[in-house]
Design a protein around this motif. Structure first.
Motif, PDB file in Angstrom:
ATOM      1  N   UNK A  44     -13.307  10.595 -25.343  1.00 18.06           N
ATOM      2  CA  UNK A  44     -12.990  11.497 -24.234  1.00 18.06           C
ATOM      3  C   UNK A  44     -13.050  10.809 -22.874  1.00 18.06           C
ATOM      4  N   UNK A  45     -13.504   9.574 -22.840  1.00 14.08           N
ATOM      5  CA  UNK A  45     -13.719   8.926 -21.535  1.00 14.08           C
ATOM      6  C   UNK A  45     -12.547   8.078 -21.083  1.00 14.08           C
ATOM      7  N   UNK A  46     -11.669   7.573 -21.984  1.00 13.35           N
ATOM      8  CA  UNK A  46     -10.623   6.626 -21.587  1.00 13.35           C
ATOM      9  C   UNK A  46      -9.553   7.256 -20.714  1.00 13.35           C
ATOM     10  N   UNK A  47      -8.835   8.305 -21.194  1.00 11.21           N
ATOM     11  CA  UNK A  47      -7.828   8.904 -20.297  1.00 11.21           C
ATOM     12  C   UNK A  47      -8.445   9.481 -19.029  1.00 11.21           C
ATOM     13  N   UNK A  48      -9.576  10.187 -19.144  1.00 16.21           N
ATOM     14  CA  UNK A  48     -10.146  10.676 -17.890  1.00 16.21           C
ATOM     15  C   UNK A  48     -10.546   9.563 -16.950  1.00 16.21           C
ATOM     16  N   UNK A  49     -10.961   8.418 -17.483  1.00 13.81           N
ATOM     17  CA  UNK A  49     -11.357   7.307 -16.610  1.00 13.81           C
ATOM     18  C   UNK A  49     -10.161   6.781 -15.840  1.00 13.81           C
ATOM     19  N   UNK A  50      -9.015   6.631 -16.495  1.00 14.50           N
ATOM     20  CA  UNK A  50      -7.815   6.169 -15.798  1.00 14.50           C
ATOM     21  C   UNK A  50      -7.384   7.160 -14.723  1.00 14.50           C
ATOM     22  N   UNK A  51      -7.458   8.425 -15.039  1.00 14.11           N
ATOM     23  CA  UNK A  51      -7.107   9.440 -14.039  1.00 14.11           C
ATOM     24  C   UNK A  51      -8.047   9.384 -12.859  1.00 14.11           C
ATOM     25  N   UNK A  52      -9.349   9.157 -13.203  1.00  9.00           N
ATOM     26  CA  UNK A  52     -10.326   9.091 -12.129  1.00  9.00           C
ATOM     27  C   UNK A  52     -10.064   7.894 -11.221  1.00  9.00           C
ATOM     28  N   UNK A  53      -9.700   6.738 -11.839  1.00 11.24           N
ATOM     29  CA  UNK A  53      -9.403   5.541 -11.044  1.00 11.24           C
ATOM     30  C   UNK A  53      -8.171   5.777 -10.165  1.00 11.24           C
ATOM     31  N   UNK A  54      -7.169   6.435 -10.773  1.00 15.13           N
ATOM     32  CA  UNK A  54      -5.954   6.722 -10.010  1.00 15.13           C
ATOM     33  C   UNK A  54      -6.254   7.627  -8.837  1.00 15.13           C
ATOM     34  N   UNK A  55      -7.087   8.646  -9.105  1.00 16.32           N
ATOM     35  CA  UNK A  55      -7.457   9.545  -8.010  1.00 16.32           C
ATOM     36  C   UNK A  55      -8.216   8.809  -6.939  1.00 16.32           C
ATOM     37  N   UNK A  56      -9.107   7.906  -7.384  1.00 18.84           N
ATOM     38  CA  UNK A  56      -9.860   7.155  -6.385  1.00 18.84           C
ATOM     39  C   UNK A  56      -8.951   6.264  -5.537  1.00 18.84           C
ATOM     40  N   UNK A  57      -7.957   5.607  -6.203  1.00 20.32           N
ATOM     41  CA  UNK A  57      -7.016   4.760  -5.454  1.00 20.32           C
ATOM     42  C   UNK A  57      -6.218   5.573  -4.452  1.00 20.32           C
ATOM     43  N   UNK A  58      -5.764   6.755  -4.902  1.00 19.76           N
ATOM     44  CA  UNK A  58      -5.018   7.609  -3.979  1.00 19.76           C
ATOM     45  C   UNK A  58      -5.889   8.042  -2.802  1.00 19.76           C
ATOM     46  N   UNK A  59      -7.144   8.346  -3.096  1.00 20.19           N
ATOM     47  CA  UNK A  59      -8.048   8.730  -2.021  1.00 20.19           C
ATOM     48  C   UNK A  59      -8.256   7.610  -1.024  1.00 20.19           C
ATOM     49  N   UNK A  63      -7.200   7.617   2.846  1.00 16.37           N
ATOM     50  CA  UNK A  63      -8.200   7.321   3.879  1.00 16.37           C
ATOM     51  C   UNK A  63      -7.713   6.196   4.801  1.00 16.37           C
ATOM     52  N   UNK A  64      -7.069   5.158   4.195  1.00 19.60           N
ATOM     53  CA  UNK A  64      -6.534   4.064   5.017  1.00 19.60           C
ATOM     54  C   UNK A  64      -5.442   4.540   5.956  1.00 19.60           C
ATOM     55  N   UNK A  65      -4.558   5.390   5.424  1.00 19.27           N
ATOM     56  CA  UNK A  65      -3.496   5.928   6.275  1.00 19.27           C
ATOM     57  C   UNK A  65      -4.079   6.781   7.395  1.00 19.27           C
ATOM     58  N   UNK A  66      -5.112   7.515   7.085  1.00 20.85           N
ATOM     59  CA  UNK A  66      -5.749   8.330   8.116  1.00 20.85           C
ATOM     60  C   UNK A  66      -6.341   7.456   9.209  1.00 20.85           C
ATOM     61  N   UNK A  67      -6.966   6.319   8.798  1.00 21.58           N
ATOM     62  CA  UNK A  67      -7.527   5.400   9.804  1.00 21.58           C
ATOM     63  C   UNK A  67      -6.426   4.799  10.679  1.00 21.58           C
ATOM     64  N   UNK A  68      -5.282   4.431  10.052  1.00 19.35           N
ATOM     65  CA  UNK A  68      -4.172   3.863  10.822  1.00 19.35           C
ATOM     66  C   UNK A  68      -3.630   4.879  11.814  1.00 19.35           C
ATOM     67  N   UNK A  69      -3.438   6.120  11.358  1.00 17.12           N
ATOM     68  CA  UNK A  69      -2.933   7.168  12.254  1.00 17.12           C
ATOM     69  C   UNK A  69      -3.915   7.412  13.384  1.00 17.12           C
ATOM     70  N   UNK A  70      -5.214   7.402  13.038  1.00 16.32           N
ATOM     71  CA  UNK A  70      -6.232   7.603  14.078  1.00 16.32           C
ATOM     72  C   UNK A  70      -6.198   6.500  15.118  1.00 16.32           C
ATOM     73  N   UNK A  71      -6.079   5.234  14.652  1.00 19.46           N
ATOM     74  CA  UNK A  71      -6.000   4.120  15.588  1.00 19.46           C
ATOM     75  C   UNK A  71      -4.766   4.212  16.477  1.00 19.46           C
ATOM     76  N   UNK A  72      -3.612   4.587  15.880  1.00 20.53           N
ATOM     77  CA  UNK A  72      -2.395   4.731  16.673  1.00 20.53           C
ATOM     78  C   UNK A  72      -2.557   5.806  17.745  1.00 20.53           C
ATOM     79  N   UNK A  73      -3.165   6.928  17.354  1.00 21.06           N
ATOM     80  CA  UNK A  73      -3.390   7.991  18.335  1.00 21.06           C
ATOM     81  C   UNK A  73      -4.323   7.527  19.448  1.00 21.06           C
ATOM     82  N   UNK A  74      -5.367   6.769  19.057  1.00 17.76           N
ATOM     83  CA  UNK A  74      -6.272   6.245  20.077  1.00 17.76           C
ATOM     84  C   UNK A  74      -5.553   5.308  21.040  1.00 17.76           C
TER      85      UNK A  74
END
Length: 269
Positions: A44-59, A63-74
């Protein structure tokens, strides 16, 4: 007999041992129990682990895009703030300069009376004193002053008086004074010479202000005619009522050409 535990067993027939014929036909379809393999442990851990990694990468990407947008606004806000600061600074400098200029100027509130010059005085101030004399030059033996034509051809006098061959100025200032004479003779002697002077008379005292002296105009025993000219010109500081005139050493040798002999002056300032 080997049995395949993974498949159902074959049908078995019972026969009579005495007659060799089956006593009764019995069909037994015996379903042998399947050979059960060991139960698999569900992963039960293999597919959920890949999904979790994918979710973490997307997060992380979000977060990186948010930092870039924040810096541009600043950066945008910083640029806007800097521009506003520069505009305020310029406005302050302009106000300071305007106050300084107003302080240096002395306003004259009292009404002023405009006084204008009449046409005669205006023309006298705008026109510079000048004179130009030409003609068949003649020198008085008594005074030693050459005589000129004051009204013939290009000759004129403006703001200057012509008195017995001299030019008398009416106002003090800087003048450019000039004179040219031409000598001509049929016979030539190596000892011949000439002197050309421009003099100034002030308070009845004469003073030479320009002079030209030349000699040795021809070779010895020369039978050819000779002709030479002399030109003088300089800036002079003249005072009111000064008289300027020309004097030559051999007036009898002067050329008879009107335009070869001239004398004049004009006021510079």
């Amino acid at each position: 007999m080997n049995s395949n535990f993974g498949h159902p067993s074959q049908p078995v027939f019972m026969v009579d041992s005495g007659r060799g014929h089956p006593k009764q036909h019995r069909y037994y379809h015996q379903q042998m129990p399947r050979h059960t393999e060991p139960p698999l442990v569900p992963c039960w851990t293999f597919p959920p682990a890949r999904a979790e990694i994918k979710k973490r990468d997307q997060g992380r990407m979000y977060a990186g895009m948010a930092w870039v947008v924040t810096l541009l606004l600043l950066l945008v806000f910083a640029a806007l703030g800097l521009g506003a600061y520069q505009i305020l600074k310029l406005q302050f400098e302009v106000q300071h300069l305007s106050k300084k200029m107003e302080a240096t100027q002395m306003p004259n509130i009292a009404p002023q009376k405009q006084v204008g010059l009449d046409s005669a005085e205006l023309n006298r101030n705008t026109q510079k004193s000048a004179a130009h004399l030409i003609g068949h030059a003649y020198q008085s033996a008594s005074s030693g002053i050459m005589k000129w034509e004051e009204k013939f051809s290009e000759a004129f006098t403006k703001g200057v008086k012509y008195i017995n061959g001299g030019l008398q100025v009416n106002e003090t200032g800087l003048y450019f004074v000039y004179s040219r004479v031409e000598f001509f003779s049929i016979k030539c002697n190596p000892t011949d010479y000439y002197v050309h002077k421009v003099c100034r008379q002030r308070n009845r005292h004469n003073q030479t202000i320009m002079e030209d002296h030349q000699e040795g105009l021809c070779k010895e025993h020369s039978k050819n005619a000779w002709m030479t000219g002399s030109h003088l010109g300089s800036v002079q500081q003249l005072q009111q009522s000064d008289l300027v005139f020309v004097n030559v050493s051999h007036p009898d040798l002067l050329s008879k050409n009107y335009h070869s002999n001239y004398f004049g002056l004009f006021k510079i300032q």
